[in-house]
Scaffold this active site. Structure first.
Site, PDB file in Angstrom:
ATOM      1  N   HIS A  69      11.785  10.624  23.526  1.00 18.55           N
ATOM      2  CA  HIS A  69      13.176  10.357  24.149  1.00 18.55           C
ATOM      3  C   HIS A  69      13.848  11.805  24.108  1.00 18.55           C
ATOM      4  CE1 HIS A  69      13.058   6.569  25.232  1.00 18.55           C
ATOM      5  NE2 HIS A  69      14.104   6.892  26.083  1.00 18.55           N
ATOM      6  N   ASP A 114      13.660   2.417  24.057  1.00 21.16           N
ATOM      7  CA  ASP A 114      14.047   1.672  25.195  1.00 21.16           C
ATOM      8  C   ASP A 114      14.038   0.809  25.000  1.00 21.16           C
ATOM      9  OD1 ASP A 114      14.110   3.753  26.492  1.00 21.16           O
ATOM     10  OD2 ASP A 114      12.473   3.492  27.384  1.00 21.16           O
ATOM     11  N   GLU A 174       9.515   2.677  33.804  1.00 24.13           N
ATOM     12  CA  GLU A 174       7.858   2.170  34.315  1.00 24.13           C
ATOM     13  C   GLU A 174       7.221   1.249  34.090  1.00 24.13           C
ATOM     14  OE1 GLU A 174       8.728   4.659  32.231  1.00 24.13           O
ATOM     15  OE2 GLU A 174       8.249   6.900  32.867  1.00 24.13           O
ATOM     16  N   HIS A 221      15.878  10.104  31.703  1.00 27.68           N
ATOM     17  CA  HIS A 221      15.892  10.082  29.958  1.00 27.68           C
ATOM     18  C   HIS A 221      15.688  11.601  29.585  1.00 27.68           C
ATOM     19  CE1 HIS A 221      11.954   9.310  28.422  1.00 27.68           C
ATOM     20  NE2 HIS A 221      11.935  10.074  28.062  1.00 27.68           N
ATOM     21  N   GLU A 250      21.203   7.309  28.143  1.00 24.80           N
ATOM     22  CA  GLU A 250      20.520   7.018  26.920  1.00 24.80           C
ATOM     23  C   GLU A 250      21.549   7.219  25.430  1.00 24.80           C
ATOM     24  OE1 GLU A 250      16.377   5.510  28.492  1.00 24.80           O
ATOM     25  OE2 GLU A 250      16.690   7.412  27.805  1.00 24.80           O
TER      26      GLU A 250
END
Lengths: 279, 279, 279, 279, 279, 279
Positions: free
Chosen positions: A37, A46, A123, A178, A183
Site C-alpha cells: 500500500h 486490507d 480484487e 489504492h 485508506e
C-alpha cells in the site's frame, strides 16, 4: 476472557454456541489481503480496515466477527498496483473461492443463518460471489435453504455528500484510491502507528488505458505503488469515513437481517444476565 | 510504522523488499485454526501461540513473520475433540493445501529462499506436507530449486527434562494435550485475559480405542471439549514452555538456514542505519 | 473456402499455420455468455457483439478471430439481472478459468504470441484475469515467456464525447446498461433481425443498494430483465458505438502488439499472392 | 426476432421460458471442436455438422438447440490426426467435463427435463459420459431425478444400407473417416463455401498399429491431416447422410422423449397463437 | 525374494534401482477395474487379465510390471453392462486421470523412460489418454522430454485369423465381448478356479440402439450382466488368445522401445551375475 | 469360484449382491502403498499386510475384503524414509482422497453401510480422514446418513504386553518401525518367500530432529531405507503380532458394527444353504 467481545474466536465455545446456534446472531467475515500500500502504509491495510468496520457494525447489531482472511486474490494493476509488486502475497482464485465456501459451510453448521462478507480488498469481489454461490449450492444439497449472505465493501457506503467533503478537488473513482486518501485517512484515524505520512509519495492520479495487458506492464503503476496521492489524507476525513461507512453498513445489515434497532443492546443485556448467572 | 517489527505485513513494501529480496531473510508462517479449546479458552489459541513463537524466533534470528492462517484443517476427535463441535471452523484438506502452496510461491517470488511453517494445530500437519510438496514441484518447474522449508510444531521442542517438570504425575502424550496443561499454561503466561481458569472443567484424561469412527462418535470426547484437565496449568509452566520451545526453534532455524548466532542483531543494526539515512 | 476470412476456424490448417506459426498474427478471442437481455433481444447478444468487434479489429490489423466462448460466468444482479433468471445459462468460475487457460495454451503451441480477449459479458472479467494468470504461469514453466495478452471489454472504449451523444439526458454507468441503449443500439445496427423494439419494456434505471445479497433477491431486478430502458436505442447510436469502439480497439492492439498501421493490408496482399501461387 | 427459430439463444427470455419451463421441450446441445480437417476443409466442421443435425431434429420434434461448444477434447491420432497438429485447439478433459456438467445443471434449472447431447467430435465421447454422470449426481443431490439425457454422434445413425451406397468399394470404419467422405460430403451439401475440393489430398486410408504411443508419433498421421481420402465425397452422398442421420436422430428422440409424431407442428401452432395474442 | 520376478513391487529397492534407474527397463502398468462379469466370473477379471499379459510380456522383453490399478472408470452399458449394476465399483474420471498422472511421474523420477499402460477395462481408455497427456505436460515442465508411453488393450492384438477361429459363427465386435467368449476363455485357461461355467447364462448378443441414455436404462443390459453368451468359451480359445496377444504385445513393445529380440535373456543373465556376486 | 471367499472381487455379482445389498455385511478396504522397505523386503509390504489382516478379520466376522489400494500417499522421511527414495511410488494427496471418496460412494450404492479402512501405510492416515469426510458429506447430500466407517492401522492394536515381548530391549515408537521388527516379523510368518534376512542391514534406530525439512534431506534416512534394524525379527514375533492385531481388529469391528460373536459362522451357513438351492 470477556463475553462481551464481538470477535467470535475470542469466545469459548459454550458462549459461541449460546449466541450462534439459534440462527439469529449474524456472523461478519472480514476478507483482506497482504498487499503493498505504498511507501507510507503497511501491507495489512486490507485486513485491518474491514475487520474494524466489522467490529463496529457487530457491536451495533449484536453480531459476531469471524477471524479475517489474511490473504486475498491477486492484486490488479488498476486497483492495487499489480501482483508483480514486492510484498503483495496472493491466493489463486480457486483457493479463495474454496476457503470462503468452506467457512460459510461451517458457520451454517453452527446454526448461523445470516452472514455478511465484509470485503476490504477490491480484487476479492468476484471470487466472493463464486465462493458464496458454491456454498449456497452445497447447502441446498444438504437441505438448508434459509441462509442469507450480504456482501459489502465498506467504501461503497461513502455517499455523494461525503465524497464532496473528502475530495473537494474532484473524485476520480474508487479504483485509484489504492493507498490514497480513503485508506490513508482511515488508517490515520484508526492505526496512526502504522502510517508514516512523511514517507508518502505525492504523484498525479494513475491513468490507465481502457484495457489490460498481461503480464502486467510495470510502467503502468506509479513507482510508489499507490494509485493516487495520499497527501490529502487527514484524521478528520478518516473519522468522517468511519462514521459514514459504519452507519451505512449497520443500516444495511439491520434491514437485510430484519434486526430490531436495539438488537445489540438486548444481546448485551442478555449476555450480562448470563454472566451474572455464571458468576 | 516501525521498521523494527518482525511482522511482515506491518512493513511498507520498500522495507519488506530490502529485507526479503536477497533471499537471506527467513519467512516464518504461523498456521493455526479456529477450534474450540474447552470452556476456559477462546477459539484462536492455535493462531495466537504459533504466531507468538514465530515472533520470538524471528526476533532472535532476524526473520519476518507472515500473516497467520486463521483457519485450519478439520479437528480430529483424538487430538482436538472432533469437527462436530460448535465453534470449530475448518477448511477442506485441498483448500489448506492450495492456500499454503499459493503463499509459498509468492514469498519465493519476492526472493525468499528460507521458509518455516510454524504450526499450532496438529491436524494441519499432513496437509502442510502436501502443500509444500506441491509448491516445491511448481517452483522446480519454474527453475527454482534452492528453496528450503522447515516445518515445525512448537510442542515437539519440549524436551524430556521439561516434560518431567510440566507433568510431575506422568505425561500422557501430546495428542490429548488439547486444551490441557500445555496450551493453557502458555495462554496464561502470554494472554491471561483470554483464559478464565474458573470455567475450566476438570476431567480424567481422554482415553480412546485404537481406531477411529466416522461420523465422529460425540461420546468419545469429554463434554468440555478438552482432552485432558487444564487445572494443572500455571504461568510458570507457560514461561518454561516459552523458553524451551523458543530456544529449540531458534536453534533449529539457525542450523537449517545456516544463520550466524548474531543475525538478528546485525539486521537491526542495518535497519537502524537505513532509518537514519531515510530520516 | 476463402483465405481472406479473419475467422480462424474457417481456415484450413495449412493457411492457419502459415499465418500463425511465426508469432506475429494476433489471435482475438471473443468471450460471451448465454444470458437473458430483456423482452426485446435474444440471449446471445454477449456473443454476437464481441465477435463482431473482434472481426472488425482483426480485419484492420491482420489478426485472426478464434471461435467465441458461447457460455460465460454467472449473471450478476447489478450487471446482468442475476443468474436466477430463465434462459441465463452460466459456467462455474473454475470452468471458465480453465477453459480460457486451455485455449491460450493451445494458441501459443501453434506459435501465437499476441492474444487479445475480447469480452462481451461483464461478469467474465475476473475469471479472465485468473485464466490468463494460470496460462502464463504454465507457459513460463514450459519456458515460454514472450506471450502478451490484451484484455478488453468493448464498452470501455466509448469516450466521453460519445457518451455525451449517446446519453444526452445523462449517463448512469455501464453497470446498468444491460439490455439498454448501448447493447440495443449495437444490435439494431448489426443484427436488426434479432431486435424487436416493440417488445422492449420501458422502465426507470435500476437502482441498487451499495451491497449484494445472496441468494439473489428477485425484487431487485426490473421484471423485464433489463437494467435500463432500451427505448432510446437507435441505429445511429449503434453506428457511432461501432465506430468509436472499433477505432479504440484497433488503436490499442496496434500499440500493444507494435503493429504497423497497414498490417492488414500487407497480410491480405501476402495472402493473395499465396492464393495465386496455389492456383 | 422470430419466435419460430429453434436456436435457444436467438429467443428472448419470455419465449424461452414459455417453451422450456414446463419440462416438455427437449434441449439439444451440439458439442464440437476446433480441429484441423485436412487441406480442403475448415476447422469448425465438428461444430457446424452437429449444430445442423440438431437444428433439423429440433425443427422436426419441437425442440430447442443450445449454443454449441466451440472447443472439444484433444484430437487423437487415430480419429482426428492428433493433437500436435497446427490449428487443433483443445480443452483438457476436466474442463470439458465441467463445462458440460455446468450447462446441464442450468438447463434443468430452467425446467428442461429432456436433453440431448449432439456430438460432432469423436474424442468428446467419454468426457460427455463423465460430464453427464457428474451433472446427474448433483441433480440427484438437489432432489431432481426426472432428467433424461440422450447422447448421440450423428454418424452412428448411418445404417448398413447407406454405408453400402456411400462406400461402394468397402467401408473401413468411422475412425478413419476424419476429413474423409463422410464429413466432406456433408460439408459439400451444407456449406460448399467452406470446402475446396481442389485442395483435397488423396491418400490411402490411414493404417495404425493396434496400440497408441505418446507423445504422438507425427509419422503415423498422413501429412494432409485427413485419415482417408475425401475425393469420393459428393453432394449426393451428403444429402443421403443428412437424410439418413436426421431420420435416425428424430426417431430416437421421439422414442426416448415419448414425443408425439406431430410435436413440432403443435408447438409451432401454439407459438403462432401466442404471436397473434402479443401482436 | 527372487531377483527374477518381473513384478516391480516384489523387488527390494536396490534391485529395482539397478534395473530401472538407467532408463532402459520398461515399466508395464496394468489398469483394471472392479466390475461385474456375469454369473460365472468374478469381478477382478479386468485386473487379472492385463496383469497376466503384462507379466508374460515383461518376461519376454526384460521389463517390470508395476502394481495394477484395482479400480477403473465407470462401466458403460454398451461395453460393461452399466455402472448401475451391483458389485461394479468405479472411480470418477478425474480420479483415474490423476492417479495415472501421479504414478507415471514417479516411475519417471526413478529413471524409467519407457512405459506401457496395459489396459484390461475398455472404459478406462480415454482417461488413460488424458492421464498420460497431463503427465507428459508436467514432465515437460520439469525438463524431461525423452519419455515414451505405449498404451494398449490386449484384445486389440487379436488378428483376423484368430478371430475366425474364435468366432466361427461370426464376430460381433469387442464391445459386446464383456463376459463373453474372449474373457471367459482367457480366464478358463489361466484361472479356472475363478470360472464356474455352470453358472453362465446363455443369451443372444446384446443389441443396442445407436445412442446412449442417462441414467442408464437397466432394460438395455441382459439380466446376466454379460453382453454376449460365454458358452462358446474354451481353454483352447484361451490359449490361442494368450499366445496371439502376448506375441502382439511383445512385438509392439520391442519395436516401440527399440529392444533387442533377446532383451529378457540378457537382463536375466545380468541379474544372475549380480546374484552370484551378492551370494 | 468359491462362494466362501472373503475377497469381494473374487465373487460373481449375484453372490456379492446377496451378501452386501442388505447393509449388514461389512466391507473392509485395505489401503497400502508401493514403498521401499529396505534391502530385505519387497515394496508391497504395505499392501500385503493390511490385506491379510483384513482377510483374517473378514473371515471371523463375515465381512468382505475389497480390492486393496496398491499405491498410497508420499513416503515421509520419519516414517517411511522419504519420497525421494527409488522404488517408492506415491499419489498426490488429492488423488488418494478422491479415490477413497469414490469407492466408498460405490460400496454404499451397493447397499453396504458398515465399512472399515484397514490401513497399512502410515502416511495415508490423514488423507483417509479427508476422503471419508468428503464421502460422508456427499452421501448426506444423497440422503444417506446411516453409514459408519471404522479406520484402523493394524499396529495400533499391539498392546503393552505384546510390545514388551516384541521389544525386550525397549520400544522406540511405531514411527521408526518402517522395515523393522514389526513388519519383518509379520512378513516372515506370512510371506517368507518375500523376505531375505541375509540382505537386511543392521543399523542404530533412526533419530530425527523435532522438525522436518523440505526438500527431504537424504542424510536423515539410514542408507538402507529402514528406520530401525530388522535383525530382531522372528517368525514367532510375527505370529504374536498376527494374533494380537487380528484379535484387536475383530473385537473392534464386532463392537462398532454391533455384530454377533458368531457372525461369520451364520453367514457361512446361509451361503451354504444358498449354494445347495442353486445346485
Amino acid at each position: 476472557m470477556s463475553h462481551q467481545t464481538v470477535f467470535a474466536a475470542e469466545l469459548a465455545w459454550p458462549e459461541y454456541k449460546r449466541r450462534v446456534s439459534g440462527g439469529d446472531c449474524p456472523i461478519l467475515l472480514p476478507l483482506g489481503s497482504m498487499e503493498q500500500h505504498g511507501h507510507h502504509m503497511p501491507m495489512h491495510v486490507d485486513v485491518l480496515l474491514p475487520t474494524e468496520f466489522a467490529r463496529r457494525a457487530a457491536t451495533e447489531i449484536g453480531a459476531l466477527v469471524a477471524p479475517p482472511f489474511t490473504y486475498g486474490y491477486k492484486s490488479h494493476t488498476k486497483s492495487g498496483g499489480g501482483n508483480h509488486l514486492p510484498g503483495t502475497t496472493s491466493l489463486d482464485g480457486a483457493t479463495l473461492v474454496n476457503a470462503l465456501r468452506d467457512v460459510i459451510r461451517e458457520f451454517v453448521r453452527h446454526g448461523a443463518r445470516n452472514l455478511c462478507i465484509v470485503n476490504g480488498h477490491f480484487e476479492n469481489s468476484w471470487f466472493i460471489v463464486e465462493g458464496i454461490d458454491l456454498a449456497l449450492r452445497e447447502l441446498k444439497w444438504a437441505g438448508i435453504t434459509d441462509v442469507k449472505i450480504v456482501v459489502l465493501s465498506y467504501w461503497d457506503f461513502v455517499h455523494e455528500e461525503a465524497i464532496a467533503k473528502l475530495y473537494p478537488d474532484g473524485f476520480l473513482g474508487w479504483d485509484i484510491e489504492h493507498g490514497g486518501v480513503l485508506e490513508t485517512s482511515l488508517m490515520l484515524s484508526l492505526y496512526p502507528e502504522f502510517v508514516s505520512l512523511q514517507d508518502a509519495v505525492e504523484h498525479a492520479p494513475a491513468r490507465f488505458p481502457p484495457y489490460d495487458v498481461y503480464p502486467a506492464n510495470p510502467d503502468w503503476t506509479p513507482p510508489s505503488g499507490t494509485l493516487s496521492s495520499p497527501l490529502g489524507a487527514t484524521i478528520e476525513k478518516g473519522e468522517l469515513l468511519l462514521s459514514v461507512c459504519t452507519e451505512g453498513i449497520v443500516s444495511a445489515l439491520r434491514k437485510e437481517f430484519a434486526l430490531p434497532a436495539d438488537a445489540a443492546e438486548s444481546v448485551t443485556r442478555e449476555a450480562r444476565t448470563t454472566l451474572v448467572e455464571q458468576g
